[in-house]
Scaffold this motif. Structure first.
Motif, PDB file in Angstrom:
ATOM      1  N   TYR A  77       8.014   0.641  -6.172  1.00  0.00           N
ATOM      2  CA  TYR A  77       8.658   0.302  -4.903  1.00  0.00           C
ATOM      3  C   TYR A  77      10.149   0.012  -5.075  1.00  0.00           C
ATOM      4  N   SER A 113       0.843  -1.197   0.000  1.00  0.00           N
ATOM      5  CA  SER A 113       0.000   0.000   0.000  1.00  0.00           C
ATOM      6  C   SER A 113       0.880   1.249   0.000  1.00  0.00           C
ATOM      7  N   TRP A 114       0.241   2.409   0.003  1.00  0.00           N
ATOM      8  CA  TRP A 114       0.964   3.683   0.047  1.00  0.00           C
ATOM      9  C   TRP A 114       1.821   3.798   1.305  1.00  0.00           C
ATOM     10  N   ARG A 115       1.475   3.064   2.340  1.00  0.00           N
ATOM     11  CA  ARG A 115       2.240   3.142   3.588  1.00  0.00           C
ATOM     12  C   ARG A 115       3.679   2.645   3.411  1.00  0.00           C
ATOM     13  N   THR A 163      -1.813   9.506   1.551  1.00  0.00           N
ATOM     14  CA  THR A 163      -1.056   9.069   0.379  1.00  0.00           C
ATOM     15  C   THR A 163       0.433   9.195   0.686  1.00  0.00           C
ATOM     16  N   ALA A 164       1.237   8.547  -0.130  1.00  0.00           N
ATOM     17  CA  ALA A 164       2.687   8.655   0.029  1.00  0.00           C
ATOM     18  C   ALA A 164       3.151  10.085  -0.226  1.00  0.00           C
ATOM     19  N   SER A 165       2.563  10.741  -1.222  1.00  0.00           N
ATOM     20  CA  SER A 165       2.958  12.125  -1.532  1.00  0.00           C
ATOM     21  C   SER A 165       2.663  13.061  -0.381  1.00  0.00           C
ATOM     22  N   GLU A 177       3.110  11.155  -9.298  1.00  0.00           N
ATOM     23  CA  GLU A 177       1.889  10.360  -9.492  1.00  0.00           C
ATOM     24  C   GLU A 177       1.660  10.235 -10.994  1.00  0.00           C
ATOM     25  N   SER A 190       5.301   7.005  -7.299  1.00  0.00           N
ATOM     26  CA  SER A 190       4.662   6.517  -6.074  1.00  0.00           C
ATOM     27  C   SER A 190       4.272   5.045  -6.142  1.00  0.00           C
ATOM     28  N   ASP A 191       4.279   4.464  -7.344  1.00  0.00           N
ATOM     29  CA  ASP A 191       3.926   3.047  -7.478  1.00  0.00           C
ATOM     30  C   ASP A 191       5.133   2.178  -7.849  1.00  0.00           C
ATOM     31  N   MET A 193       5.546   3.179   0.794  1.00  0.00           N
ATOM     32  CA  MET A 193       6.296   4.312   0.255  1.00  0.00           C
ATOM     33  C   MET A 193       6.472   5.401   1.321  1.00  0.00           C
TER      34      MET A 193
END
Length: 199
Positions: free
Chosen positions: A145, A46-48, A118-120, A166, A142-143, A50
């Motif tokens: 890893y 998940s975003w976590r 979100t990661a951002s 993004e 952001s996607d 990142m």
């Protein structure tokens, strides 16, 4: 008289003691305040994930080279080994990311929650807290890893914040944060680095 320790030195307790001693030595060498970042991760990607990687350079800068960054599981629970670390490390400040439980207490301090979904948003939040200015910034998708695994230690080495694009576009809030920091050089990491959106 010389003494030796017999038996394997690979137990979790021994490893924790070695890490703790290294952190204390780094703190003493740099004379920094002690800041701990707690990051709640999800059981699935998940975003976590990142957000945790964005915390790597933030923790390094906050502690002037001696990072204190702890990953929490999905529940956000702090086990006895982490509590023990907190008692020994005695941080001055504690930050919490990833939507962990509100009013979390660690090492006798109530953690300051970094509101983000979100990661951002997390990366921008770290930048606002830990950097007044920066000549450089590191950016990856952001996607992506795998690229973020390279970008995080690179950002830490450069003492620069890590941000996320993004879909090959830099979010407006990130652009504004780069301006606030006075960034002169953006280092992009990953196979899509430098490509315009849609390519």
């Amino acid at each position: 008289m010389r003494r030796s320790i017999s038996g394997p030195l690979t137990s979790p307790t021994w490893n924790l003691l070695v890490v703790f001693a290294a952190l204390i030595a780094a703190q003493a060498a740099y004379g920094a305040t002690r800041t701990t970042i707690l990051a709640r991760l999800s059981d699935a990607p998940s975003w976590r994930d990142m957000a945790f990687l964005a915390a790597v350079p933030a923790a390094c800068v906050a502690n002037k080279g001696g990072p204190s960054l702890i990953a929490l599981d999905e529940s956000g629970a702090i086990g006895p080994e982490i509590q023990d670390y907190g008692r020994r490390y005695r941080p001055d400040r504690v930050f919490l990311v990833g939507g962990a439980p509100p009013k979390l207490v660690f090492a006798g301090l109530t953690a300051t929650s970094l509101p983000a979904s979100t990661a951002s948003e997390t990366a921008i939040g770290f930048s606002k807290i830990f950097w007044r200015s920066s000549r450089a910034a590191v950016v990856c998708e952001s996607d992506d890893y795998d690229s973020a695994l390279v970008a995080a230690p690179l950002a830490a080495l450069l003492k620069a914040p890590l941000f996320f694009n993004e879909h090959l576009r830099m979010p407006k809030a990130t652009v504004e944060e780069l301006r606030r920091l006075g960034v002169k050089q953006v280092v992009e990491v990953g196979p899509k680095a430098g490509r315009p959106a849609g390519s």
